[in-house]
Design an enzyme around this catalytic site. Sequence first.
Site, PDB file in Angstrom:
ATOM      1  N   GLU A   1      -1.895  -6.526   1.989  1.00  0.00           N
ATOM      2  CA  GLU A   1      -2.031  -5.409   2.974  1.00  0.00           C
ATOM      3  C   GLU A   1      -1.565  -5.821   4.380  1.00  0.00           C
ATOM      4  OE1 GLU A   1      -5.506  -4.797   4.955  1.00  0.00           O
ATOM      5  OE2 GLU A   1      -5.422  -2.822   5.196  1.00  0.00           O
TER       6      GLU A   1
ATOM      7  N   ASP B   1      -6.856  -8.538   1.446  1.00  0.00           N
ATOM      8  CA  ASP B   1      -7.090  -7.548   2.657  1.00  0.00           C
ATOM      9  C   ASP B   1      -6.763  -8.054   3.983  1.00  0.00           C
ATOM     10  OD1 ASP B   1      -9.252  -5.532   3.877  1.00  0.00           O
ATOM     11  OD2 ASP B   1      -9.832  -7.229   4.638  1.00  0.00           O
TER      12      ASP B   1
HETATM   13  C1  GLC Z   1      -8.754  -3.627   5.838  1.00  0.00           C
HETATM   14  C2  GLC Z   1      -9.501  -2.843   4.746  1.00  0.00           C
HETATM   15  C3  GLC Z   1     -10.449  -1.911   5.524  1.00  0.00           C
HETATM   16  C4  GLC Z   1     -11.406  -3.034   6.472  1.00  0.00           C
HETATM   17  C5  GLC Z   1     -10.468  -4.187   7.093  1.00  0.00           C
HETATM   18  C6  GLC Z   1     -11.508  -5.210   7.464  1.00  0.00           C
HETATM   19  O1  GLC Z   1      -7.907  -3.124   6.496  1.00  0.00           O
HETATM   20  O2  GLC Z   1      -8.860  -1.832   4.059  1.00  0.00           O
HETATM   21  O3  GLC Z   1     -11.407  -1.068   5.110  1.00  0.00           O
HETATM   22  O4  GLC Z   1     -12.250  -2.514   7.483  1.00  0.00           O
HETATM   23  O5  GLC Z   1      -9.330  -4.537   6.136  1.00  0.00           O
HETATM   24  O6  GLC Z   1     -11.886  -5.874   6.351  1.00  0.00           O
END
Ligand code: GLC
Length: 611
Positions: free
Chosen positions: A299, A231
Amino acid sequence: MANFFCVLILIICLQLRDAFSENLTYLSVSDWWEKAGFYQIYPRSYKDSNGDGIGDLNGITEKLPYLKSIGVKAFWLSPIYPSPMADFGYDISDFRGIQPEYGTMADFAAMVAKKNELGLKLILDFVPNHSSDEHEWFIKSEQKVSGYEDYYVWHDGTPGSDPTRNDPPNNWVEAFRGSAWKWSDKRKQYYLHQFHYKQPDLNYRNPTVVTEMKNVLTFWLDQGVDGFRIDAVPCMFEDENFPNEPPSGNSDDPLRPEYLNHIYTQDLPETVDMVYQWRELLDNYKKQKGGDTRVLMTEAWSSLDIVSTYFQDQNKRQGSQMPFNFQLIMRLDQNSKAADFKTVIDSWIKTVPSGHVPNWVLGNHDKRRVASRMGGEHMADLMEMVELSLPGVSVTYQGEEIGMTDYELTWADTKDPAACQTSSTDYQKYTRDPARTPFHWNTTSMAGFTMGTSTWLPINPIYTTVNVETELNTDKSHIKVFKRLMELRDKDEFHTVSYGTDTLGESVFAILRSGPVLHKSRVYVTLVNIANKDATVNVQNVFKKFEIEPVDKLYVEVASVSSGRSEGDSIKTDSLLLLPYEGLVLRSTAVTLILSKLLVLIAIIKAFLFQ
Ligand code: GLC
């Protein structure tokens, strides 16, 4: 005459070269994940097994045979760990447990046993950038308990007009709007939170934190998981001098994240290096414990040149196997033309370093659903056709396979912090709730999601027609299109081939995949008409573009719900009428291709003999 035979042998070699070389390429890239269909589950909204209106682990386990039946190989779960739910699980108060609403460690073990029985792989969300402010580490850090002082990013702030308290250290803003610094009355310092204030950033410049988080990875590997989706990767490290970030020119609101260019808080070289370290950990784990490759999906909504560094560095040090490709989300919408599809897809193919595998993501829990972004449910099949006709890994967000669309919630029903931190007048621009409503299993009053009487987010009323059961019992449906595409992409002859993209006029986008003749392969052509009007196209132009001998006829392998055609129908390639929003995957016969190759050879021989 000797000349003639030399030329002839050369031509035959050239004709057959592809066959051999592609076979070899295929053999060297056959790891389980490289052509797998991944599926994202948002646990809160997938299946509730105990009637409390909130999805849970037992619900997911119950539905694993469903995943198997639609051709999915691996599923990744948004966070399932204990959490006060300020950001619905992305604020973790114990990295090694299960949120009681979702179940227990025993339920988790049962899920692992079931996925093993079915031959599925399980990927967990790993949230390294921050914990919850209710995590034991933060509580101790705020109290300056010895050993924990530097677990988070603390700062005195800068002197300002208020004599009782300094101003925040700089202009950094959090992702959900507002300053990224929160004052702690207990510690009399600011802490950094790149997301919600209940998500304090861990301090990766503290080696103990690095070790702690590596131990978290090992803990879950020991529980039998097959990899991690990491994440918010870009946010791990910040510039040690905490300089102000420059304005981007993209917003007038200094509290919005898009107001700044995040050059001191995102994608720092140390951050990229941390991903390489995690990859090393996974590879070593496999060496020591055996089993299949454990994978990393990362991500980062960063520019393509940065995303490519998450694959590997210049010295080929390896990072994530799948830095998520968000290009189809970021750069396509309902106004896109066929040429935009081509540009966006080709740019990603160019970004993937050689020896790596492309991946394709249409949506996730943070963005509007793909069908809605692209104009409506009628686009669902077309986007699946595009995604699943491309080589490499596909990532499907729950509900895409049945054509779920966004459900616009009222301000009163809104739960997402990204929306709640705005206002009743502009929350719809920022809310992520519309893509998070409960999954539709059937037509019963709660869409088969729960046996209870209420749900944590409202159910989208379209569930009466858009749901698994109804679609499985209907002749033509999104889920049937999805399943056929997944079956097709699982075949080696479809998958281990060369490919190219093309446009036929303004509205028809084409993907061509051609396999080596000796591999008994065929040519596949995917055509999607993304306009609300008929389009007549000459498919032979696509063949010509890729220097493949044109064939007169192709056969329908998969047809969108909007198509009047059925599987097996033959079409004439020189003039094909596509209906509005019609999508087709067409194939040649293997025999046709071999014949066409032979015809070329005969023509060349004749030309030499009678010259
Ligand atoms: C990422 C997740 C999102 C979350 C953020 C903070 O972007 O996909 O849902 O709010 O991280 O953890």
